[in-house]
Write a protein that holds these residues in place. Structure first.
Motif, PDB file in Angstrom:
ATOM      1  N   ARG A 111       0.694  -1.129   0.006  1.00  0.00           N
ATOM      2  CA  ARG A 111      -0.188  -0.049  -0.003  1.00  0.00           C
ATOM      3  C   ARG A 111       0.891   1.436   0.025  1.00  0.00           C
ATOM      4  NH1 ARG A 111      -4.233   2.440   4.518  1.00  0.00           N
ATOM      5  NH2 ARG A 111      -5.492   4.138   2.810  1.00  0.00           N
ATOM      6  N   SER A 112       2.032   1.184   0.804  1.00  0.00           N
ATOM      7  CA  SER A 112       3.001   2.209   0.929  1.00  0.00           C
ATOM      8  C   SER A 112       3.819   2.633  -0.518  1.00  0.00           C
ATOM      9  CB  SER A 112       3.660   2.565   2.062  1.00  0.00           C
ATOM     10  OG  SER A 112       4.618   1.521   2.122  1.00  0.00           O
ATOM     11  N   ALA A 113       4.007   1.692  -1.213  1.00  0.00           N
ATOM     12  CA  ALA A 113       4.984   1.807  -2.056  1.00  0.00           C
ATOM     13  C   ALA A 113       4.719   3.023  -3.218  1.00  0.00           C
ATOM     14  CB  ALA A 113       5.110   0.552  -3.149  1.00  0.00           C
ATOM     15  N   ALA A 114       3.602   3.303  -3.576  1.00  0.00           N
ATOM     16  CA  ALA A 114       3.568   4.472  -4.358  1.00  0.00           C
ATOM     17  C   ALA A 114       4.073   5.838  -3.695  1.00  0.00           C
ATOM     18  CB  ALA A 114       1.971   4.820  -4.482  1.00  0.00           C
ATOM     19  N   LEU A 115       4.434   5.943  -2.433  1.00  0.00           N
ATOM     20  CA  LEU A 115       4.967   7.166  -1.779  1.00  0.00           C
ATOM     21  C   LEU A 115       6.263   7.094  -1.832  1.00  0.00           C
ATOM     22  CD1 LEU A 115       2.824   6.748   1.500  1.00  0.00           C
ATOM     23  CD2 LEU A 115       2.535   8.502  -0.191  1.00  0.00           C
ATOM     24  N   GLY A 116       6.860   5.705  -2.218  1.00  0.00           N
ATOM     25  CA  GLY A 116       8.391   5.888  -2.330  1.00  0.00           C
ATOM     26  C   GLY A 116       9.013   5.121  -0.956  1.00  0.00           C
ATOM     27  N   ALA A 117      10.438   5.122  -0.588  1.00  0.00           N
ATOM     28  CA  ALA A 117      10.830   4.221   0.144  1.00  0.00           C
ATOM     29  C   ALA A 117      10.678   5.119   1.632  1.00  0.00           C
ATOM     30  CB  ALA A 117      12.472   4.047  -0.147  1.00  0.00           C
ATOM     31  N   VAL A 118       9.441   5.133   1.893  1.00  0.00           N
ATOM     32  CA  VAL A 118       9.064   5.991   3.274  1.00  0.00           C
ATOM     33  C   VAL A 118       9.424   5.109   4.458  1.00  0.00           C
ATOM     34  CG1 VAL A 118       7.583   7.304   1.841  1.00  0.00           C
ATOM     35  CG2 VAL A 118       6.766   5.251   2.899  1.00  0.00           C
ATOM     36  N   GLY A 119       9.289   5.834   5.599  1.00  0.00           N
ATOM     37  CA  GLY A 119       9.698   5.269   6.902  1.00  0.00           C
ATOM     38  C   GLY A 119       8.190   5.269   7.766  1.00  0.00           C
ATOM     39  N   ALA A 120       8.327   4.933   8.884  1.00  0.00           N
ATOM     40  CA  ALA A 120       7.135   4.490   9.682  1.00  0.00           C
ATOM     41  C   ALA A 120       6.298   5.910   9.810  1.00  0.00           C
ATOM     42  CB  ALA A 120       7.483   4.051  10.936  1.00  0.00           C
ATOM     43  N   GLY A 121       6.998   7.056  10.100  1.00  0.00           N
ATOM     44  CA  GLY A 121       6.328   8.347  10.183  1.00  0.00           C
ATOM     45  C   GLY A 121       5.424   8.668   9.162  1.00  0.00           C
ATOM     46  N   THR A 122       5.892   8.567   7.924  1.00  0.00           N
ATOM     47  CA  THR A 122       5.151   9.029   6.845  1.00  0.00           C
ATOM     48  C   THR A 122       3.835   8.063   6.814  1.00  0.00           C
ATOM     49  OG1 THR A 122       6.821   9.744   5.533  1.00  0.00           O
ATOM     50  CG2 THR A 122       5.126   9.343   4.251  1.00  0.00           C
ATOM     51  N   VAL A 123       4.123   6.760   6.907  1.00  0.00           N
ATOM     52  CA  VAL A 123       2.889   5.796   6.625  1.00  0.00           C
ATOM     53  C   VAL A 123       1.917   6.016   8.115  1.00  0.00           C
ATOM     54  CG1 VAL A 123       2.575   3.389   7.004  1.00  0.00           C
ATOM     55  CG2 VAL A 123       4.311   4.121   5.280  1.00  0.00           C
ATOM     56  N   ALA A 124       2.539   6.307   9.271  1.00  0.00           N
ATOM     57  CA  ALA A 124       1.566   6.461  10.334  1.00  0.00           C
ATOM     58  C   ALA A 124       0.694   7.901   9.983  1.00  0.00           C
ATOM     59  CB  ALA A 124       2.278   6.910  11.455  1.00  0.00           C
ATOM     60  N   ALA A 125       1.151   8.694   9.278  1.00  0.00           N
ATOM     61  CA  ALA A 125       0.359   9.969   9.214  1.00  0.00           C
ATOM     62  C   ALA A 125      -0.687   9.743   8.071  1.00  0.00           C
ATOM     63  CB  ALA A 125       1.287  10.918   8.712  1.00  0.00           C
ATOM     64  N   THR A 126      -0.190   8.965   6.948  1.00  0.00           N
ATOM     65  CA  THR A 126      -1.093   8.684   5.791  1.00  0.00           C
ATOM     66  C   THR A 126      -2.119   7.650   6.007  1.00  0.00           C
ATOM     67  OG1 THR A 126       0.602   7.565   4.691  1.00  0.00           O
ATOM     68  CG2 THR A 126       0.606   9.643   4.275  1.00  0.00           C
ATOM     69  N   PHE A 127      -1.747   6.570   6.694  1.00  0.00           N
ATOM     70  CA  PHE A 127      -2.746   5.334   7.020  1.00  0.00           C
ATOM     71  C   PHE A 127      -3.471   5.868   8.342  1.00  0.00           C
ATOM     72  CE2 PHE A 127      -0.098   1.563   5.043  1.00  0.00           C
ATOM     73  CZ  PHE A 127      -0.053   2.358   3.880  1.00  0.00           C
ATOM     74  N   TYR A 128      -3.076   6.631   9.041  1.00  0.00           N
ATOM     75  CA  TYR A 128      -3.811   7.119  10.160  1.00  0.00           C
ATOM     76  C   TYR A 128      -4.162   6.145  11.455  1.00  0.00           C
ATOM     77  CZ  TYR A 128      -7.137  10.116  12.963  1.00  0.00           C
ATOM     78  OH  TYR A 128      -8.061  11.018  13.632  1.00  0.00           O
ATOM     79  N   ASN A 129      -4.653   4.960  11.171  1.00  0.00           N
ATOM     80  CA  ASN A 129      -5.188   3.949  12.184  1.00  0.00           C
ATOM     81  C   ASN A 129      -4.077   2.820  12.513  1.00  0.00           C
ATOM     82  OD1 ASN A 129      -5.718   2.136  10.117  1.00  0.00           O
ATOM     83  ND2 ASN A 129      -7.885   2.719  10.223  1.00  0.00           N
ATOM     84  N   TYR A 130      -2.838   3.010  12.017  1.00  0.00           N
ATOM     85  CA  TYR A 130      -1.712   1.962  12.392  1.00  0.00           C
ATOM     86  C   TYR A 130      -0.974   2.699  13.713  1.00  0.00           C
ATOM     87  CZ  TYR A 130      -2.582  -0.882   8.337  1.00  0.00           C
ATOM     88  OH  TYR A 130      -3.322  -1.563   7.405  1.00  0.00           O
ATOM     89  N   ASN A 131      -0.688   1.607  14.534  1.00  0.00           N
ATOM     90  CA  ASN A 131       0.437   1.993  15.672  1.00  0.00           C
ATOM     91  C   ASN A 131       1.754   2.062  14.863  1.00  0.00           C
ATOM     92  OD1 ASN A 131       2.104   1.726  17.908  1.00  0.00           O
ATOM     93  ND2 ASN A 131       0.816   0.122  18.771  1.00  0.00           N
ATOM     94  N   HIS A 132       2.249   3.310  15.340  1.00  0.00           N
ATOM     95  CA  HIS A 132       3.453   3.901  14.780  1.00  0.00           C
ATOM     96  C   HIS A 132       4.638   2.655  15.231  1.00  0.00           C
ATOM     97  CE1 HIS A 132       7.533   5.833  14.792  1.00  0.00           C
ATOM     98  NE2 HIS A 132       7.170   6.352  13.900  1.00  0.00           N
ATOM     99  N   ALA A 133       4.692   2.143  16.245  1.00  0.00           N
ATOM    100  CA  ALA A 133       5.665   1.182  16.876  1.00  0.00           C
ATOM    101  C   ALA A 133       5.721  -0.058  15.980  1.00  0.00           C
ATOM    102  CB  ALA A 133       5.679   0.963  18.258  1.00  0.00           C
ATOM    103  N   PHE A 134       4.611  -0.506  15.620  1.00  0.00           N
ATOM    104  CA  PHE A 134       4.149  -1.618  14.797  1.00  0.00           C
ATOM    105  C   PHE A 134       4.881  -1.420  13.565  1.00  0.00           C
ATOM    106  CE2 PHE A 134       1.402  -3.302  11.506  1.00  0.00           C
ATOM    107  CZ  PHE A 134       1.690  -4.600  11.564  1.00  0.00           C
ATOM    108  N   LEU A 135       4.567  -0.052  13.047  1.00  0.00           N
ATOM    109  CA  LEU A 135       4.971   0.267  11.606  1.00  0.00           C
ATOM    110  C   LEU A 135       6.643   0.174  11.637  1.00  0.00           C
ATOM    111  CD1 LEU A 135       2.731   3.102  10.893  1.00  0.00           C
ATOM    112  CD2 LEU A 135       2.569   0.763   9.797  1.00  0.00           C
ATOM    113  N   ALA A 136       7.278   0.961  12.747  1.00  0.00           N
ATOM    114  CA  ALA A 136       8.802   0.986  12.807  1.00  0.00           C
ATOM    115  C   ALA A 136       9.315  -0.364  12.897  1.00  0.00           C
ATOM    116  CB  ALA A 136       8.909   1.782  13.968  1.00  0.00           C
ATOM    117  N   LYS A 137       8.610  -1.621  13.071  1.00  0.00           N
ATOM    118  CA  LYS A 137       9.340  -2.843  12.916  1.00  0.00           C
ATOM    119  C   LYS A 137       9.568  -3.246  11.700  1.00  0.00           C
ATOM    120  CE  LYS A 137       7.230  -4.657  17.311  1.00  0.00           C
ATOM    121  NZ  LYS A 137       6.018  -5.550  17.757  1.00  0.00           N
ATOM    122  N   HIS A 138       8.859  -2.798  10.609  1.00  0.00           N
ATOM    123  CA  HIS A 138       8.812  -3.065   9.361  1.00  0.00           C
ATOM    124  C   HIS A 138       9.564  -1.957   8.412  1.00  0.00           C
ATOM    125  CE1 HIS A 138       6.471  -6.650  10.369  1.00  0.00           C
ATOM    126  NE2 HIS A 138       5.605  -5.932  10.859  1.00  0.00           N
TER     127      HIS A 138
END
Length: 288
Positions: free
Chosen positions: A50-77
């Motif tokens: 889902r996030s690939a269209a944004l480029g090689a982004v990190g957890a912060g960008t995905v937390a902001a754009t996905f809204y309802n994901y746990n940042h700590a969970f995102l940062a694992k990936h």
């Protein structure tokens, strides 16, 4: 030129198209394609897709754009997933997954049908009126080329319309003062959202996070002691959708009433066929 639409016509059209986009995330074809790229973790695959269209982004960008994901969970990936495959490689694998998934769920006859080509043309025409400002996920996907095959183009157009509405919905959630878990819990309470076990398993929150959010919703009078929406809670969720409708009106007004009705009709045919072929887990939706 825009035309007036019947009430909630755009929302009904979205509800017919959006789930077909989501078949990607439940598809065994994704597991095959992404495993071939070197992925071994299911969550990493789906976050990358889902996030690939944004480029090689990190957890912060995905937390902001996905809204309802746990940042700590995102940062694992994230951004580690991009060491396994580049965004371009992920996007290519995603399209291969879409092609295989829709062929498997709908059959080659439906994929090659005039109706599929018509649906793709109508959905792409609707996207002509989408706007980029304050819509990061839509805008990133709009920069991608339109796939040549009609069924994949239809999926791509559905993705654009999904992310356009989704980006606007985040503004509505912020205006309503709902944090990520409160947004999820109140949606689940409508009976139309994902069951809690699916939310917790895919968004990275724990049971304690869920219980704390439901307690906050009770304190605000949105949920009752029984965990059901109160009258105020029902009104809040209804206004959220109305707010989102207002922010998402342009593509459907651009397509026009007849076009929206036809796209909704076609979208429902494809969606019901996909659902009947087992596209979604039987226990995906619900309050328990």
């Amino acid at each position: 030129m825009t035309t007036a639409l019947p009430q909630h016509a755009g929302r009904r059209c979205h509800n017919a198209l959006n789930p077909l986009h989501s078949t990607l995330y439940f598809s065994p074809d994704m597991d095959r394609e992404f495993t071939a790229l070197g992925f071994t973790d299911t969550s990493a695959m789906r976050l990358a897709a889902r996030s690939a269209a944004l480029g090689a982004v990190g957890a912060g960008t995905v937390a902001a754009t996905f809204y309802n994901y746990n940042h700590a969970f995102l940062a694992k990936h994230l951004p580690a997933v991009w060491e396994t495959a580049s965004p371009a490689e992920v996007l290519d694998a995603r399209l291969r997954t879409v092609d295989a998934t829709l062929r498997r769920l709908l059959g080659d006859e439906a994929v090659a049908s005039p109706e599929m080509a018509e649906a793709a043309e109508l959905a792409l025409r609707a996207t002509e009126a989408c706007t980029r400002h304050a819509r990061p996920l839509y805008s990133a996907h709009a920069d991608l080329p339109v796939p040549e095959q009609p069924h994949v183009a239809y999926w791509y157009a559905a993705t654009l319309l999904r992310e356009h509405r989704g980006d606007g919905h985040l503004s509505a959630l912020l205006s309503a003062g709902l944090d990520p878990v409160e947004a999820l819990a109140s949606h689940t309470a409508t009976g139309k959202g994902m069951a809690p076990r699916w939310v917790l398993g895919t968004r990275g929150w724990g049971r304690a996070d869920w219980e704390a959010a439901t307690e906050r919703l009770r304190e605000r009078g949105i949920l009752g002691a029984d965990g059901e929406l109160t009258e105020s809670g029902t009104a809040l969720r209804a206004e959220l959708e109305e707010h989102t409708d207002r922010l998402d009106a342009a593509p459907y007004e651009h397509l026009g009433a007849a076009g929206v009705e036809r796209l909704t009709e076609l979208g429902r045919v494809f969606l019901f066929a996909a659902a009947g072929a087992g596209a979604f887990p039987a226990d995906l939706l619900g309050k328990d």
